[in-house]
Design a protein around this motif. Sequence first.
Motif: not given
Lengths: 213, 266, 562, 94
Positions: C53, C56, C83, C90, C94, C99, C156, C411-412, C416, C459, C462, C472-473, C500
């Motif tokens: 974050r 960005w 990056y 990440h 995660m 999780i 990932w 997907f977050h 998440a 999110f 996002q 993304r990415r 957060l």
Amino acid sequence: MSEHAAAAHAHPDFVTPADWPEDPQYGKATLGKLGMWIFLLSDALSFAGLLLAYGILRGGSTHWHNPGEPELGIPFTAGLTFLLICSSVTMVLGYAAAVENKRKQATLFLGLTALGGVLFLCGQAHEYHGLSQEGLHFGASAYASTFYVITSFHGFHVFTGVTYLTIITIATALGKFDNGNYNRIEVAGLFWHFVDLIWILVFTFVYLVPTQK
Amino acid sequence: MTAILALALGAPPKPETGFGMPHDASIDGHLIDWLINVTSGFVIILFVIMCVWMLYAALKHGRDHQAEYDHGSSKHSVTVALVISAIIFFVVDGNLFVNSMVDLSKAFWNHADAEAMGSVVRIEVNAHQWAWDARYAGADGQFGTADDVVTLNDIRVPAETPILIQLASVDVIHSFYLPNFRVKQDAMPGMVNRMWFRAKPEEIGNSFDIACAQHCGTNHYKMKGTLTVLSKEDYAKWLQDQAAVSTRAYDPNDQEAHWGWKWKEI
Amino acid sequence: MEQHFEIQPIHPEPTSFVRRYIFSTDHKVIAKQFLWAGLIFLLVGGTLAMMIRWQWAYPGEKVPVLGDLFLRRSGGVIGPATYTSIFTMHGLIMIFFAITPAMIGAFGNFCIPLMIGARDMAFPKLNMLSFWTFVVSLLLIIASFLVRLGSAGAGWTTYPPLSTQIGTPGWGQTLVVAAIFVTGAATIMGSINYVTTVLRLRAPGMTYLRMPLTVWGLWLTAILNVLFVPVLGAAALLLFLDRVFGTQFFIAGAASVRGGGDPILFQHLFWIFGHPEVYILILPAWGIVGDLISFFARKPAYWYKGTVFAMTAVTILSAVVYGHHMFVTGMNPLLGKSFMLLTLIISVPAEMLFLNWLHTIWKGSIRLTTAMLFGLGMVFVFGLGGLTGLYLGTISTDLYLHDTMWVVGHFHFTMAAASFLATFGAIYFWFPKMFGRNMSEGLGKIHFWFSVVFITLVFGGQLFVGYAGQQRRLYDPYQYTFLAHLHFPNKLTSWFGFMLGIGQVPFIINFFKSLFAGSKAEQNPWQVGTLEWTLCPSPPPHHNFDKIPTVLRGPHEYANPE
Amino acid sequence: MAHVNRKQYMVIFLVLFVLTILELAVVKMPAIGRTPMFIALIALAVSKAAFVGLYYMHLKHETRILKLTIAIPLCTPAVYALILIAEAAWRRLS
Ligand code: HEA
Ligand code: HEA
Ligand code: CUA
Ligand SMILES: [Cu+2]
């Protein structure tokens, strides 16, 4: 309640399959047996992953054999297949002897089973040696790589099985599984038969399915 | 090669004005926009119902409220639940599914009809870390010949004409993404993929970003090209000029420059 | 039925420290070990998220605090190569190392035996082995950060050829691939245990339709793990061989001098696992929340059977929808369209779940405890996550949205946000039983409101830029003209993200304070009817139950008026 | 009680042996064409595997639920294989 069950209070490992309580869905299948079956399902899917890779690569390839790469020798591996089938038979015979509380006979057959596994591994080593001399090298083509990966992954299972069976054989010889306590032999048998079963499939898919000319 | 690189790029793309989806420059893109926005309508309704329901229950059916003992498994309750689920499914998902199927066979995935539209422009795009090579067939209509026009990160297309693109990649996976045309297709090493689109006539003279949508390494964020929409005449003229330059610059020994493939028919 | 007692004898509690707390076979201790590992790596993954974050919001500027700590070589600035490692690790950390252990490892181990009335897992030693195998994979992950060229950077999803030596040379990526393989082995061991335990060690009278929803969720998850993690194992093995031994299973194009490889093969194998994996992460969350909502609404779960049926249906369907991740790879269009239909069908059971949750709280007598708040928060965010999935399941809209931040937002919200909140709900709910002490409700509520508000904003941000087409990415999204105007919304989102992060501090304080100085918990502080609360003291003894109970009714009957 | 039937074990052994011979025979008959040969080989292999599973691994004597627990998940990879190999071939040809 039988006398074994009474002994179970004293020692948890001495619950014989006969004393196992009836489950409405799974009958008298013991924990160990169920656990082994679940593991085998999992293991089957890891083989499935590799075989799927093989199938997709082969189905998507324009030519499967690179020039100069040998065919796989079917007669010799048919012999290996037969060897594994034989070792499956000795396995069930060993189990049968254990159920009937014939310790010596059980030890003998279990030992033979492990021996079958060892011979299989020797055969595989011999096969690898021959193939690599004929020019089939790991990494040289998808054909060669998938062949070595799948068969050696199976070989690794045979090796694990041999180790497992050796331990079980020794424990049998020492009388650990006498008097109806044969559950662990049966569980080991499941693994061994599975290794045989997978080989049946590998033999068909990898060796027998003919290449497109 | 240098001769081609030296060519000036088209005018730079203009920045977007306002948030939301980027300016739609394609003839078929509105199909996607419509579907997204209609679905958003449905989704917002569902979500608001859900929130109001939760909020009301949390505030009104609190500690002081006597709980009503109900298993919700009576025939009536079950029927209600099933009927509501079915309605949501047939309306929201049904709308998505049917429209998507229609749009795909009408436009986005109907490569056969696009090929058959007569006057079309065929372009081969070869992706590599981190740039887009494009190849036009030139006057002879054959790819892989001396009069091919090859450009780097610079694609020019006539308006209205179907632009048929065949995609490949040299190294890793890239994804050819035209945000203003609502289309995207992966460029796979070892494979030739297809996509097609049409630019609106109003867009003549405008240029747009070509983006890479698949992570392809450190400079993925810089893998950017420019797509310029020209009038049919300007396009023809541009192609002719380029073909002349390319023919002059053609080097039969430069193997790396000969990446073109025979156009894959359907 | 008396016989169940015999196959689960009471073992004496080990006395040595090592056997009791380190190489323990007690499912409750292993649960705590997984919880610790998961929380610590959640912190690692969260730190990496903060760095994403930051980049960005302030591309190329020096990262405060973290930059001096971890990026000294580049002067505190995140470079493009770093990056790629940051978002890759990440995502991986995660999912696999935060999780998964914190939700499945910890609460699977803790809840399953207690809630079905068993003394321990079916195979306690295998359980221990599972945890320590998991530790090995953690060590591999840590090692990957220390090697030259840094950790994995291929995303990932580790798509080859990028994830082979062509795209990401160095040992970092290799170690990570190995870590995935090893953690897969650990997961399989754990899951064999879960599956067998539920199959065979349920207390007399604990029929399948009397199991708490939590157990259902964890059990279905374990089934998916047993069946699909091995496929990931196969893919990781082949990728490892490609990296280390120069095979070319996944390499095609110019780099494949010997031909024959297929990059799409990896995607098939990965997503055959990967899609079930996302439900692996949500099924326990659904189960936990289903129970929490019923407990604190003081009502039985509405149409319990329907919920169980829906969860089972999702489990089965999860095996046949994975192709929706590959719509634009050039797969056969007919196959793509079939996957679209199957994907959309999944929303039917999902809607049934929602309706059941909503009906459960309707006309209840709701107690808004922290755990309940997290449960309701999960329903809220999962609504957003699930509904945004519909756009992705449809091919034509996915042509535009694929690999944009819309996917990331989707997907977050599901993982998440939904799995994350459910995990916290579970922590607040079972903490008294696990540690014998109560957590502070006040701090818990602060944590909840911070989390749910900023999760929605981050999110949501996002999704917002995803709708505007941002891929993304991207190390620096503003390199693209069509994204340049998104700097401001991204910066705002980043600040929500930092909030957060800060919002998690009350949790950390609460957790440690309660651990050492919380008030002693009663046996059943929440007044609920499942076995671990009605029959076991907090914390439960080594053997859980003095006498294996006989179960007479379902899990949500505490307030049964009869 | 446990299921011990030595005679049956030997009969299965014989069956497996014969099926293996059959497989080898099928491979030696290119005249029947590629697809029939393929189908025959798969059928032989699956029946061999089924014999091992049912008799040597005693699945025959387990409950129906256990049989289904094993059989259903094993169908999944077969479905994947069928579809994905066809898809790979389609990609090669298209
Ligand atoms: C926990 C994880 C989780 C969950 C549960 C889901 C759930 C779903 N996902 Fe998601 N998904 C991911 C995690 C998850 N996903 C991840 C990690 C990725 C990206 C991987 C990557 O590329 O890196 C991804 C990517 C992804 C894609 C690929 C996108 C792309 O790359 O282009 C698609 C496409 O179909 C998709 C679809 C869906 C669908 C249809 C659901 C469905 O299950 C959703 C069902 C739910 C609903 C439909 C909601 C129903 C609710 C209501 C209707 C409201 C109720 C109101 C009333 C009743 C009044 N997901
Ligand atoms: C379950 C999985 C999960 C979770 C929880 C998160 C959490 C977060 N994620 Fe992540 N994310 C992914 C899975 C997850 N993510 C995946 C799979 C990707 C894709 C990667 C790829 O593209 O390959 C991704 C990518 C991703 C991106 C896109 C990167 C890109 O495409 O370039 C972004 C950007 O905003 C982002 C942000 C965040 C933020 C702000 C959080 C915040 O919610 C984080 C807040 C959490 C904390 C700050 C930690 C708090 C710590 C504790 C509570 C522990 C307490 C400890 C003790 C008691 C000891 N994530
Ligand atoms: Cu090319 Cu990203
Ligand atoms: Cu998915």
